[in-house]
Scaffold this motif. Structure first.
Motif, PDB file in Angstrom:
ATOM      1  N   LYS A 205       0.849  -1.193   0.000  1.00 46.67           N
ATOM      2  CA  LYS A 205       0.000   0.000   0.000  1.00 46.67           C
ATOM      3  C   LYS A 205       0.888   1.248   0.000  1.00 46.67           C
ATOM      4  N   ASP A 206       1.952   1.226   0.858  1.00 50.80           N
ATOM      5  CA  ASP A 206       2.864   2.387   0.891  1.00 50.80           C
ATOM      6  C   ASP A 206       3.570   2.563  -0.446  1.00 50.80           C
TER       7      ASP A 206
ATOM      8  N   GLU B 292       1.131   3.961  -2.956  1.00 52.38           N
ATOM      9  CA  GLU B 292       0.876   5.375  -2.703  1.00 52.38           C
ATOM     10  C   GLU B 292       2.046   6.217  -3.194  1.00 52.38           C
ATOM     11  N   ARG B 293       3.278   5.729  -3.051  1.00 51.44           N
ATOM     12  CA  ARG B 293       4.444   6.474  -3.533  1.00 51.44           C
ATOM     13  C   ARG B 293       4.460   6.522  -5.058  1.00 51.44           C
TER      14      ARG B 293
ATOM     15  N   LEU C 213       1.857   6.209  -7.086  1.00 51.11           N
ATOM     16  CA  LEU C 213       0.742   7.037  -7.560  1.00 51.11           C
ATOM     17  C   LEU C 213       0.890   8.492  -7.121  1.00 51.11           C
TER      18      LEU C 213
ATOM     19  N   GLU D 165      -0.362   9.702  -4.448  1.00 51.49           N
ATOM     20  CA  GLU D 165      -1.510  10.099  -3.632  1.00 51.49           C
ATOM     21  C   GLU D 165      -1.933   8.938  -2.742  1.00 51.49           C
ATOM     22  N   PRO D 166      -2.588   9.204  -1.643  1.00 50.06           N
ATOM     23  CA  PRO D 166      -2.983   8.139  -0.739  1.00 50.06           C
ATOM     24  C   PRO D 166      -4.127   7.300  -1.329  1.00 50.06           C
ATOM     25  N   ILE D 167      -4.069   6.001  -0.982  1.00 53.34           N
ATOM     26  CA  ILE D 167      -5.139   5.096  -1.414  1.00 53.34           C
ATOM     27  C   ILE D 167      -6.210   5.135  -0.333  1.00 53.34           C
ATOM     28  N   VAL D 168      -7.396   5.519  -0.777  1.00 55.39           N
ATOM     29  CA  VAL D 168      -8.479   5.684   0.188  1.00 55.39           C
ATOM     30  C   VAL D 168      -9.401   4.483   0.243  1.00 55.39           C
TER      31      VAL D 168
ATOM     32  N   GLU E 162      -9.640   1.278   1.046  1.00 54.03           N
ATOM     33  CA  GLU E 162      -8.923   0.233   1.796  1.00 54.03           C
ATOM     34  C   GLU E 162      -9.466  -1.144   1.435  1.00 54.03           C
TER      35      GLU E 162
ATOM     36  N   ALA F   1      -8.061  -2.336  -1.928  1.00 45.90           N
ATOM     37  CA  ALA F   1      -6.649  -2.666  -1.803  1.00 45.90           C
ATOM     38  C   ALA F   1      -6.480  -4.033  -1.118  1.00 45.90           C
TER      39      ALA F   1
END
Length: 169
Positions: A133-134, A137-138, A140, A142-145, A147, A150
């Motif tokens: 997930k981290d 997010e790096r 992309l 942007e944060p993955i919302v 959950e 994912a």
């Protein structure tokens, strides 16, 4: 007149002296000597008889001793045999108990290892999920919302790995 031709007076005196000495010996000393010799003979014969009796008794005691010794040897052999049998039985019991304890320990350790493996796999999956997930997010930026989505993607990935694992093994 020499010694081979004695005088008659000397011969008569010598004969009288000889008769007195012979009579004294025959009358007094010979019976006493005979009595002493008979007593000695009786004592010797009695001693021989007693020694034969003692010898016979000693032989009997020796035979009894040999019988008791033989019986004691048989008893000792029986005790040794019994002890050996008991020892073998005890060793067998201890061995059986040891096998049982070993089997219990192996079963317990196997169960503990399986439980630890499951816990470790779950923790590892969670860590892989967080790392993935981290990383996503790096990448992309942007944060993955979402959950839930994912988690579904990660679970699908692990399901594929689990399906491939038996074929590779």
């Amino acid at each position: 007149m020499g010694p081979l031709e004695p005088k008659v007076n000397d011969l008569i005196i010598a004969a009288i002296c000889f008769a007195v000495v012979f009579f004294t010996f025959a009358r007094f000393l010979v019976p006493r000597i005979t009595k002493v010799l008979e007593a000695r003979q009786d004592a010797i014969e009695g001693t021989i008889e007693r020694s034969e009796a003692v010898y016979a008794q000693a032989r009997q005691i020796q035979a009894e001793y040999q019988a008791e010794l033989s019986e004691a040897r048989h008893e000792a052999a029986r005790i040794r045999q019994t002890a050996a049998e008991e020892g073998t039985l005890l060793i067998q019991q201890v061995r059986t108990e040891g096998q049982r304890q070993r089997d219990e320990l192996v079963a317990s350790a196997t169960a503990q290892l399986e439980a630890d493996r499951i816990v470790a796999a779950a923790a590892l999956r969670e860590d892989v999920f967080k790392l993935a997930k981290d990383l996503a997010e790096r990448i992309l930026g942007e944060p993955i919302v979402d959950e839930r989505r994912a988690r579904e993607i990660t679970d699908d990935f692990f399901a594929e790995l689990d399906a491939d694992a038996p074929t590779k093994a």
